[in-house]
Design a protein around this motif. Structure first.
Motif, short mmCIF file in Angstrom:
data_model
loop_
_atom_site.label_atom_id
_atom_site.label_comp_id
_atom_site.label_asym_id
_atom_site.label_seq_id
_atom_site.Cartn_x
_atom_site.Cartn_y
_atom_site.Cartn_z
N PRO A 21 14.20 -25.71 7.15
CA PRO A 21 13.01 -26.39 7.66
C PRO A 21 11.73 -26.10 6.88
O PRO A 21 10.80 -26.89 6.91
CB PRO A 21 12.88 -25.88 9.09
N TYR A 22 11.67 -25.00 6.18
CA TYR A 22 10.46 -24.67 5.44
C TYR A 22 10.57 -25.16 4.01
O TYR A 22 11.64 -25.17 3.42
CB TYR A 22 10.22 -23.15 5.45
N GLY A 23 9.46 -25.55 3.43
CA GLY A 23 9.46 -26.08 2.08
C GLY A 23 9.73 -25.02 1.02
O GLY A 23 10.28 -25.31 -0.03
N HIS A 24 9.37 -23.79 1.31
CA HIS A 24 9.54 -22.72 0.35
C HIS A 24 10.81 -21.94 0.70
O HIS A 24 11.05 -21.58 1.84
CB HIS A 24 8.34 -21.79 0.40
N HIS A 25 11.62 -21.67 -0.32
CA HIS A 25 12.92 -21.01 -0.12
C HIS A 25 12.76 -19.61 0.49
O HIS A 25 13.56 -19.20 1.32
CB HIS A 25 13.65 -20.94 -1.46
N GLU A 26 11.73 -18.88 0.08
CA GLU A 26 11.53 -17.52 0.61
C GLU A 26 11.26 -17.54 2.10
O GLU A 26 11.73 -16.66 2.83
CB GLU A 26 10.36 -16.84 -0.11
N HIS A 27 10.51 -18.53 2.59
CA HIS A 27 10.20 -18.60 4.01
C HIS A 27 11.47 -18.85 4.83
O HIS A 27 11.62 -18.31 5.93
CB HIS A 27 9.17 -19.68 4.28
N ASN A 28 12.37 -19.66 4.30
CA ASN A 28 13.66 -19.86 4.97
C ASN A 28 14.43 -18.55 5.04
O ASN A 28 15.04 -18.23 6.07
CB ASN A 28 14.49 -20.91 4.25
N ASN A 29 14.41 -17.77 3.96
CA ASN A 29 15.12 -16.48 3.96
C ASN A 29 14.52 -15.52 4.98
O ASN A 29 15.26 -14.81 5.67
CB ASN A 29 15.07 -15.86 2.57
N TYR A 30 13.19 -15.48 5.08
CA TYR A 30 12.55 -14.61 6.07
C TYR A 30 12.96 -15.01 7.48
O TYR A 30 13.25 -14.15 8.31
CB TYR A 30 11.03 -14.68 5.97
N PHE A 31 12.97 -16.30 7.74
CA PHE A 31 13.32 -16.78 9.08
C PHE A 31 14.78 -16.47 9.40
O PHE A 31 15.10 -16.02 10.51
CB PHE A 31 13.04 -18.27 9.18
N ILE A 32 15.66 -16.68 8.45
CA ILE A 32 17.08 -16.38 8.66
C ILE A 32 17.27 -14.89 8.91
O ILE A 32 18.02 -14.48 9.81
CB ILE A 32 17.92 -16.86 7.46
N TYR A 33 16.59 -14.05 8.12
CA TYR A 33 16.73 -12.60 8.31
C TYR A 33 16.21 -12.18 9.68
O TYR A 33 16.84 -11.35 10.35
CB TYR A 33 15.98 -11.85 7.21
#
Length: 115
Positions: A21-33
């Motif tokens: 859902p987030y445009g930036h790949h790092e933000h998706n990783n933070y959310f998943i973690y």
């Protein structure tokens, strides 16, 4: 409630991994973690509840799995810091500097193969 929350968070993880859902790949990783850590904490709560409800409790809080869950929970604030430094190549440069100090280049070796 613990079981419903566990199933709901597992569904959220699947949804976030598929949709990003987030445009930036790092933000998706933070959310998943963060979702994974929440799931692990709920699993910890489920294990404690089951252990205390059993007629012969085995002492889950003193097990290695409980220690692992507590260590995982304590890494939540470190994850953005470590990944942020990793993506900026700061950790890579530190690792390479440490590696070359510990294992210096021998005479006759080409420097280009280590860069």
């Amino acid at each position: 409630q613990l079981y419903a929350g566990f199933v709901f968070l597992a569904g959220q993880i699947v949804e976030v991994v598929r949709l990003e859902p987030y445009g930036h790949h790092e933000h998706n990783n933070y959310f998943i973690y963060s979702l994974l850590v929440q799931n692990i904490v709920l699993l910890y709560g489920i294990c404690i509840k089951v252990d205390s409800a059993s007629p012969t409790p085995v002492g889950f809080r003193e097990s290695w799995l409980a220690d692992f869950i507590q260590v995982t929970f304590s890494t939540v604030f470190l994850f953005p810091l470590v990944t942020g430094l990793w993506h900026k190549n700061i950790l890579t440069k530190l690792w390479n500097g440490l590696y070359f100090r510990l294992f210096p280049i021998k005479d006759g070796q080409d420097d280009a193969e280590f860069e």
